[in-house]
Design a protein around this motif. Structure first.
Motif, PDB file in Angstrom:
ATOM      1  N   LYS A   1       2.235  39.044  77.646  1.00 11.90           N
ATOM      2  CA  LYS A   1       2.444  37.602  77.656  1.00 11.90           C
ATOM      3  C   LYS A   1       1.551  37.028  78.754  1.00 11.90           C
ATOM      4  N   ILE A   2       0.855  35.954  78.401  1.00 12.90           N
ATOM      5  CA  ILE A   2      -0.089  35.331  79.311  1.00 12.90           C
ATOM      6  C   ILE A   2       0.312  33.875  79.502  1.00 12.90           C
ATOM      7  N   LYS A   3       0.400  33.457  80.761  1.00 16.12           N
ATOM      8  CA  LYS A   3       0.747  32.080  81.097  1.00 16.12           C
ATOM      9  C   LYS A   3      -0.556  31.301  81.280  1.00 16.12           C
ATOM     10  N   LEU A   4      -0.832  30.391  80.354  1.00 16.29           N
ATOM     11  CA  LEU A   4      -2.005  29.528  80.459  1.00 16.29           C
ATOM     12  C   LEU A   4      -1.596  28.289  81.244  1.00 16.29           C
ATOM     13  N   ILE A   5      -2.426  27.904  82.214  1.00 25.04           N
ATOM     14  CA  ILE A   5      -2.035  26.879  83.186  1.00 25.04           C
ATOM     15  C   ILE A   5      -3.064  25.754  83.244  1.00 25.04           C
ATOM     16  N   TRP A   6      -2.557  24.530  83.274  1.00 30.46           N
ATOM     17  CA  TRP A   6      -3.375  23.339  83.487  1.00 30.46           C
ATOM     18  C   TRP A   6      -2.932  22.728  84.803  1.00 30.46           C
ATOM     19  N   ASP A   7      -3.884  22.515  85.725  1.00 26.31           N
ATOM     20  CA  ASP A   7      -3.600  21.979  87.063  1.00 26.31           C
ATOM     21  C   ASP A   7      -3.812  20.469  87.089  1.00 26.31           C
ATOM     22  N   PHE A   8      -2.913  19.775  87.769  1.00 30.31           N
ATOM     23  CA  PHE A   8      -3.031  18.329  87.946  1.00 30.31           C
ATOM     24  C   PHE A   8      -2.796  17.998  89.410  1.00 30.31           C
ATOM     25  N   ARG A   9      -3.678  17.190  89.960  1.00 26.66           N
ATOM     26  CA  ARG A   9      -3.589  16.840  91.382  1.00 26.66           C
ATOM     27  C   ARG A   9      -3.570  15.334  91.550  1.00 26.66           C
ATOM     28  N   GLY A  10      -2.981  14.897  92.650  1.00 24.95           N
ATOM     29  CA  GLY A  10      -2.935  13.477  92.970  1.00 24.95           C
ATOM     30  C   GLY A  10      -1.525  12.929  92.884  1.00 24.95           C
ATOM     31  N   PRO A  11      -1.359  11.661  93.244  1.00 23.51           N
ATOM     32  CA  PRO A  11      -0.012  11.073  93.283  1.00 23.51           C
ATOM     33  C   PRO A  11       0.668  10.998  91.918  1.00 23.51           C
ATOM     34  N   ALA A  12      -0.098  11.031  90.831  1.00 29.30           N
ATOM     35  CA  ALA A  12       0.497  10.973  89.485  1.00 29.30           C
ATOM     36  C   ALA A  12       0.598  12.353  88.835  1.00 29.30           C
ATOM     37  N   SER A  13       0.401  13.400  89.605  1.00 27.15           N
ATOM     38  CA  SER A  13       0.343  14.751  89.030  1.00 27.15           C
ATOM     39  C   SER A  13       1.624  15.150  88.296  1.00 27.15           C
TER      40      SER A  13
ATOM     41  N   MET B   1       1.590  16.241  95.531  1.00 21.70           N
ATOM     42  CA  MET B   1       0.232  15.949  95.073  1.00 21.70           C
ATOM     43  C   MET B   1      -0.317  17.012  94.118  1.00 21.70           C
ATOM     44  N   TYR B   2       0.544  17.927  93.641  1.00 23.84           N
ATOM     45  CA  TYR B   2       0.064  19.022  92.807  1.00 23.84           C
ATOM     46  C   TYR B   2       1.152  19.475  91.848  1.00 23.84           C
ATOM     47  N   ALA B   3       0.833  19.467  90.556  1.00 26.25           N
ATOM     48  CA  ALA B   3       1.767  19.931  89.526  1.00 26.25           C
ATOM     49  C   ALA B   3       0.980  20.678  88.465  1.00 26.25           C
ATOM     50  N   ILE B   4       1.680  21.506  87.708  1.00 23.53           N
ATOM     51  CA  ILE B   4       1.045  22.258  86.627  1.00 23.53           C
ATOM     52  C   ILE B   4       1.833  22.079  85.337  1.00 23.53           C
ATOM     53  N   ALA B   5       1.142  22.212  84.227  1.00 20.40           N
ATOM     54  CA  ALA B   5       1.766  22.356  82.916  1.00 20.40           C
ATOM     55  C   ALA B   5       1.363  23.744  82.438  1.00 20.40           C
ATOM     56  N   PHE B   6       2.224  24.391  81.666  1.00 21.47           N
ATOM     57  CA  PHE B   6       1.904  25.753  81.231  1.00 21.47           C
ATOM     58  C   PHE B   6       2.457  26.051  79.856  1.00 21.47           C
ATOM     59  N   MET B   7       1.878  27.090  79.260  1.00 18.24           N
ATOM     60  CA  MET B   7       2.303  27.607  77.962  1.00 18.24           C
ATOM     61  C   MET B   7       2.172  29.120  78.040  1.00 18.24           C
ATOM     62  N   VAL B   8       3.173  29.838  77.561  1.00 18.02           N
ATOM     63  CA  VAL B   8       3.126  31.303  77.556  1.00 18.02           C
ATOM     64  C   VAL B   8       2.781  31.763  76.143  1.00 18.02           C
TER      65      VAL B   8
END
Length: 78
Positions: A4-16, A49-56
């Protein structure tokens, strides 16, 4: 048994946080449209200031999803 692989999208800033939360909606839409056997998605706020979205995904789906959705990075999921 496939990895199983966790694919990650990084988001930075106040709206992350809101951006990552919204991106998860699009990940779920992609899964439904493509009829993929993927059950784990989510988003995490790592700081203000940092959040991620992910899919396994499994090895079998990884290349298709990677090429279509262009995640920023991936890691093994346990």
């Amino acid at each position: 048994m496939s990895r199983k692989i966790k694919l990650i999208w990084d988001f930075r800033g106040p709206a992350s946080e809101k951006t990552a939360e919204h991106h998860e909606i699009h990940l779920k839409e992609y899964i439904a449209i493509e009829k993929l056997p993927i059950e784990i998605t989510g988003f995490e706020v790592l700081n203000d200031m940092y959040a991620i979205a992910f899919m396994v995904v499994t090895d079998e789906n990884m290349i298709q999803v990677r090429d279509a959705l262009k995640p920023h990075r991936g890691e093994l999921y346990s």
